[in-house]
Design an enzyme around this catalytic site. Sequence first.
Site, mmCIF file in Angstrom:
data_model
loop_
_atom_site.group_PDB
_atom_site.id
_atom_site.type_symbol
_atom_site.label_atom_id
_atom_site.label_comp_id
_atom_site.label_asym_id
_atom_site.label_seq_id
_atom_site.Cartn_x
_atom_site.Cartn_y
_atom_site.Cartn_z
ATOM 1 N N SER A 151 16.662 13.271 64.544
ATOM 2 C CA SER A 151 15.896 14.068 65.965
ATOM 3 C C SER A 151 14.983 12.997 65.019
ATOM 4 O O SER A 151 14.831 11.862 64.306
ATOM 5 C CB SER A 151 14.679 15.283 65.366
ATOM 6 O OG SER A 151 13.266 15.181 65.910
ATOM 7 N N TYR A 153 12.104 11.720 71.800
ATOM 8 C CA TYR A 153 10.775 12.084 72.082
ATOM 9 C C TYR A 153 10.096 11.454 72.834
ATOM 10 O O TYR A 153 9.992 9.633 72.031
ATOM 11 C CB TYR A 153 10.156 13.079 71.685
ATOM 12 C CG TYR A 153 10.186 14.234 70.767
ATOM 13 C CD1 TYR A 153 10.830 15.492 71.871
ATOM 14 C CD2 TYR A 153 10.673 14.343 69.823
ATOM 15 C CE1 TYR A 153 10.633 16.705 71.203
ATOM 16 C CE2 TYR A 153 11.013 15.701 68.567
ATOM 17 C CZ TYR A 153 10.712 16.406 69.906
ATOM 18 O OH TYR A 153 11.368 18.176 69.939
ATOM 19 N N THR A 180 14.455 14.302 75.158
ATOM 20 C CA THR A 180 14.178 15.780 75.030
ATOM 21 C C THR A 180 13.174 15.819 76.147
ATOM 22 O O THR A 180 12.002 15.327 75.704
ATOM 23 C CB THR A 180 14.066 16.231 73.740
ATOM 24 O OG1 THR A 180 15.095 16.265 73.275
ATOM 25 C CG2 THR A 180 12.945 17.706 73.523
ATOM 26 N N LYS A 195 18.145 17.080 77.352
ATOM 27 C CA LYS A 195 17.950 18.513 76.501
ATOM 28 C C LYS A 195 16.190 19.102 77.378
ATOM 29 O O LYS A 195 15.239 18.510 77.204
ATOM 30 C CB LYS A 195 17.465 18.359 75.435
ATOM 31 C CG LYS A 195 17.589 19.694 74.034
ATOM 32 C CD LYS A 195 17.703 18.985 73.058
ATOM 33 C CE LYS A 195 17.825 20.279 71.829
ATOM 34 N NZ LYS A 195 16.647 21.092 71.702
ATOM 35 N N HIS A 240 13.848 25.137 73.461
ATOM 36 C CA HIS A 240 13.492 24.274 72.588
ATOM 37 C C HIS A 240 13.566 25.904 71.329
ATOM 38 O O HIS A 240 12.892 25.498 70.355
ATOM 39 C CB HIS A 240 12.396 24.203 71.959
ATOM 40 C CG HIS A 240 11.953 22.547 71.745
ATOM 41 N ND1 HIS A 240 12.301 21.342 72.666
ATOM 42 C CD2 HIS A 240 11.641 22.411 70.565
ATOM 43 C CE1 HIS A 240 11.656 20.367 71.326
ATOM 44 N NE2 HIS A 240 11.489 21.478 69.777
ATOM 45 N N ARG A 295 10.483 27.504 70.826
ATOM 46 C CA ARG A 295 9.607 26.725 69.623
ATOM 47 C C ARG A 295 8.309 26.385 71.107
ATOM 48 O O ARG A 295 7.107 25.992 70.051
ATOM 49 C CB ARG A 295 9.700 25.610 68.985
ATOM 50 C CG ARG A 295 10.582 26.737 67.973
ATOM 51 C CD ARG A 295 11.376 25.657 67.127
ATOM 52 N NE ARG A 295 11.066 24.413 66.486
ATOM 53 C CZ ARG A 295 10.532 25.006 64.412
ATOM 54 N NH1 ARG A 295 10.698 26.035 64.108
ATOM 55 N NH2 ARG A 295 9.649 24.447 64.368
ATOM 56 N N THR A 321 19.894 27.692 71.783
ATOM 57 C CA THR A 321 19.382 28.623 72.083
ATOM 58 C C THR A 321 19.655 29.676 71.428
ATOM 59 O O THR A 321 20.493 29.865 72.953
ATOM 60 C CB THR A 321 17.977 28.339 72.944
ATOM 61 O OG1 THR A 321 17.285 27.132 73.178
ATOM 62 C CG2 THR A 321 16.234 29.841 72.686
ATOM 63 N N ILE A 365 21.866 30.874 69.216
ATOM 64 C CA ILE A 365 23.113 31.361 68.933
ATOM 65 C C ILE A 365 23.104 31.312 67.510
ATOM 66 O O ILE A 365 22.775 30.706 66.255
ATOM 67 C CB ILE A 365 24.081 29.331 68.775
ATOM 68 C CG1 ILE A 365 24.347 29.704 70.545
ATOM 69 C CG2 ILE A 365 25.262 29.496 68.018
ATOM 70 C CD1 ILE A 365 24.353 28.261 71.387
#
Length: 411
Positions: free
Chosen positions: A135, A159, A185, A275, A299, A302, A331, A333
């Site tokens: 990330s 981001y 994202t 994403k 997400h 979130r 999301t 799983i």
Amino acid sequence: MERRIPRPADLAPLMRFKKLETDGRARRLAKAHTIADLRAIAKRRTPKGAFDYTDGAAEQELSLARARQAFRDIEFHPAILRDVSQVDTSVEILGGRSAMPFGIAPTGFTRMMQAEGERAGASAAGAAGIPFSLSTLGTTAPEGVRDANPDGRNWFQLYMQKDRDKSMQLMARAADAGFDTLLVTVDVPAAGARLRDYYNGFTIPPQLTPSTVLNAIPRPEWWINFLTTEPLTFASLSEWNGTVGELLDSLFDPTVDFDDLEWIRDQWPGKVAVKGIQTLDDAKAVVDRGVDGIVLSNHGGRQLDRAPIPFRLLPSVAAELGDRTEIVLDTGIMAGADIVAAIACGADFTLVGRAYLYGLMAGGREGVDRAIQILSTEVVRTMKLLGVASVAELNPDHVTQLQRLVPVRSS
């Protein structure tokens, strides 16, 4: 019934005691047979603030709950009398191979959850032959992830920040470190309301208060690791002292648009996937702009609560765009059966976030290994029980999504 006194020779095969495992971490991980088991261990061993940051979602957490429920609301349709003595779980995704149809999703502040952080995730992913995603808000630099997973596939999640030069510098570092795929994202124009963090008074980095001290007493290992290892650092910022929501709002650029996406795509030398896709129209729009793949994701619940359920969106996106792009889903799983269902419904690949983090919090690198092992075992078993010998054989005939939430038609 005739009875007799048992002879020692008869009793010996029945009295074999299991070898005592002296390693406490190995002993507790051996008792975990599902991701839910790892979550229970993680909750016991991780301070409330860090655990709730990982476990929680936005507002009433409906998006996350619905995403998980969607995977429960499926019916499999197995075929019989198929040779499944050998099962091929490998897939080609975004220009490379993965030994399993899932990889590790990008997660921020990972060393805060457990001191080994991204290095544990990356090295475990490399050992398993699956991709690892770092990330923008990771607590390990791209070079550190490369060193932990030198021969595996590393992906970088971007981001776009208000300081675009800083974003491009970070992206260039990932490219120079050999990362082969960029996940742009796009679902964070503002921070979601993560209420657990508010109620816990949770900040980055964690601050000591009377309540956190009390919460730390039964969890000394986490605090010892946190206080005696390298302080948390972030590739994307020099320091921060506030809530996650405040950080996101201060960093991320809410003006990013489709033109910016094309510009970002042109800066990256490898594959690019977007994403945070949550509608068919947006999926079409980014594919039309030449990206290599899309990630259907809300997400992990979130950001926007009551967001679309990615697994529900999947069939329509696959039908419309499956021959034009590669489709990844995340999301909700929590099991290998979820992964198999997603592939059958049209996904080319899946990403797991919390499932891997529960393993990390439960036992560091060994815990991540255990999470991957659990999911992999479940994938193989589910495929065999469906009568499927390779991932390529999975198709919509293997799964029915049972309807729970039915849209109301507007007049």
